[in-house]
Design an enzyme around this catalytic site. Structure first.
Site, short mmCIF file in Angstrom:
data_model
loop_
_atom_site.label_atom_id
_atom_site.label_comp_id
_atom_site.label_asym_id
_atom_site.label_seq_id
_atom_site.Cartn_x
_atom_site.Cartn_y
_atom_site.Cartn_z
N HIS A 1 5.66 6.62 6.46
CA HIS A 1 5.34 6.12 5.12
C HIS A 1 4.83 7.28 4.28
O HIS A 1 4.71 8.41 4.77
CB HIS A 1 4.29 5.00 5.22
CG HIS A 1 3.00 5.49 5.79
ND1 HIS A 1 2.71 5.46 7.14
CD2 HIS A 1 1.93 6.08 5.21
CE1 HIS A 1 1.52 5.98 7.34
NE2 HIS A 1 1.03 6.38 6.19
N THR B 1 -6.15 6.54 7.70
CA THR B 1 -6.69 6.88 6.38
C THR B 1 -6.85 5.65 5.49
O THR B 1 -7.17 5.79 4.31
CB THR B 1 -5.79 7.90 5.66
OG1 THR B 1 -4.51 7.31 5.42
CG2 THR B 1 -5.63 9.17 6.49
N HIS C 1 0.82 -1.21 0.00
CA HIS C 1 0.00 0.00 0.00
C HIS C 1 0.85 1.26 0.00
O HIS C 1 0.39 2.34 -0.34
CB HIS C 1 -0.90 0.06 1.24
CG HIS C 1 -1.70 -1.17 1.45
ND1 HIS C 1 -2.65 -1.61 0.57
CD2 HIS C 1 -1.69 -2.09 2.46
CE1 HIS C 1 -3.19 -2.73 1.01
NE2 HIS C 1 -2.62 -3.04 2.15
N HIS D 1 2.30 8.74 0.81
CA HIS D 1 1.18 8.66 -0.13
C HIS D 1 1.57 9.55 -1.31
O HIS D 1 2.09 10.65 -1.09
CB HIS D 1 -0.11 9.18 0.53
CG HIS D 1 -0.48 8.43 1.78
ND1 HIS D 1 -1.36 7.37 1.80
CD2 HIS D 1 -0.06 8.57 3.06
CE1 HIS D 1 -1.47 6.89 3.03
NE2 HIS D 1 -0.68 7.62 3.83
N HIS E 1 3.70 10.54 6.37
CA HIS E 1 3.05 10.34 7.67
C HIS E 1 4.03 9.70 8.65
O HIS E 1 4.59 8.64 8.35
CB HIS E 1 1.83 9.42 7.52
CG HIS E 1 0.69 10.09 6.82
ND1 HIS E 1 -0.33 9.39 6.22
CD2 HIS E 1 0.41 11.42 6.65
CE1 HIS E 1 -1.20 10.26 5.70
NE2 HIS E 1 -0.76 11.49 5.95
S1 B30 Z 1 -2.20 6.55 8.27
O1 B30 Z 1 -1.07 7.27 8.78
O2 B30 Z 1 -3.48 7.03 8.74
N1 B30 Z 1 -2.19 6.61 6.70
C1 B30 Z 1 -1.80 2.28 9.64
C2 B30 Z 1 -0.98 3.26 10.16
C3 B30 Z 1 -1.10 4.58 9.73
C4 B30 Z 1 -2.05 4.91 8.78
C5 B30 Z 1 -2.85 3.94 8.24
C6 B30 Z 1 -2.73 2.61 8.68
C7 B30 Z 1 -1.64 0.90 10.14
O3 B30 Z 1 -0.72 0.61 10.84
N2 B30 Z 1 -2.53 -0.01 9.79
C8 B30 Z 1 -2.46 -1.38 10.23
C9 B30 Z 1 -1.33 -2.07 9.56
N3 B30 Z 1 -0.18 -2.12 10.46
C10 B30 Z 1 -0.47 -3.08 11.49
C11 B30 Z 1 0.41 -3.23 12.66
O4 B30 Z 1 0.16 -4.14 13.41
O5 B30 Z 1 1.49 -2.56 13.04
C12 B30 Z 1 0.97 -2.37 9.68
C13 B30 Z 1 1.87 -1.21 9.59
O6 B30 Z 1 2.61 -0.80 10.59
O7 B30 Z 1 2.00 -0.60 8.52
CU1 B30 Z 1 2.29 -0.94 12.54
ZN ZN Z 2 -0.58 7.45 5.83
#
Ligand code: B30
Ligand code: ZN
Length: 254
Positions: free
Chosen positions: A91, A196, A64, A93, A116
């Site tokens: 990360h 998001t 993603h 976007h 972010h």
């Molecule tokens: S955001 O910053 O709103 N775009 C997640 C984190 C930040 C945003 C969106 C999603 C996220 O962590 N989602 C779950 C996936 N995670 C799970 C986890 O257990 O640990 C994976 C990850 O890193 O990317 Cu941390």
């Molecule tokens: Zn993000």
């Protein structure tokens, strides 16, 4: 990995599978008409954001986005009375071209990319625990514009040719995270919102910096070569802006 969602319609269909995505405090938003809050003055304290060393960050394609992860709680931020939050990952976007890419908008203005920085409230020990609580995360948003010069703080982006496929990762030598931030960290917008992307949990205290950072055109191009979880070029990995509903956006500036 191999998750059951993608960016094919900017997230509009997520609500059918992920109920939280239909909530009333969703992110991103168009940041406009913020309310001044003197209490935000000097409220961000950075710790170990200037730390360099021999420990390894990893930079990976999660299908993603491209994600830079730190090995453990080290860098952290304190947001005044909201508490202390440990840096977890950062990360990006980005768009297919420079006309789109950011998730947040600023007075209707879109940027070619957005970074972010995800932090977990230090009172929770895991991401999963934080995910159950409204004060679980603090995410910093940084607008990215295109500039003439290479931004050498982002040299790690040059490893993206090794990250074409979902699940691939490389090691990156630890560097000072604050070199990635805008020079002026005193002007920012604050509101309560969500992740998001699915599962869209409403657990995020958002801080979006007013000042953008710059990457060169060739650095932005390094994002646009990687592939997503369907093995298609990963571009336009941003969600459409959400309604503000009954929320206020606050800011402070000198
Ligand atoms: S955001 O910053 O709103 N775009 C997640 C984190 C930040 C945003 C969106 C999603 C996220 O962590 N989602 C779950 C996936 N995670 C799970 C986890 O257990 O640990 C994976 C990850 O890193 O990317 Cu941390
Ligand atoms: Zn993000």
């Amino acid at each position: 990995n191999y998750s059951n969602w993608d960016y094919s319609d900017q997230g509009a269909n997520w609500v059918t599978k992920f109920k939280l995505c239909a909530g009333t405090k969703q992110s991103p938003i168009d940041i406009k008409a913020p309310t001044c809050d003197e209490g935000l003055n000097n409220s961000i304290t950075f710790t170990n954001y200037d730390k360099t060393g021999s420990s390894k960050f990893t930079f990976e394609n999660n299908g993603h986005s491209l994600v830079l992860k730190a090995p453990g709680p080290d860098a952290k931020v304190t947001l005044g009375s909201l508490g202390t939050f440990n840096f977890h990952q950062l990360h990006f976007h980005w768009g297919k071209d420079d006309t789109k890419g950011s998730e947040h908008l600023h007075d209707g203005k879109v940027f070619p990319a957005e970074m972010h920085l995800v932090h977990i409230n230090s009172k929770y020990s895991t991401f999963q625990e934080a995910q159950q609580n409204a004060d679980g995360l603090a995410v910093f948003g940084v607008f990215i514009k295109v500039g003439q010069a290479e931004n050498t703080a982002f040299n790690f982006l040059s490893s993206s040719p090794s990250l074409i496929y979902e699940g691939t990762k490389v090691n990156v030598t630890q560097f000072a995270i604050n070199t990635l931030l805008p020079t002026d960290q005193t002007i920012f917008y604050r509101y309560k919102g969500s992740l998001t992307s699915p599962t869209c949990d409403e657990i995020v205290t958002w801080t979006v910096f007013d000042q953008p950072i710059s990457l060169s055109a060739s650095q932005l191009a390094q994002f646009r070569i990687v592939k997503d979880n369907h093995n298609k070029t990963l571009v336009d990995n941003f969600r459409v802006v959400q309604n503000l509903n009954n929320r206020t956006i606050t800011y402070w500036s000198e």
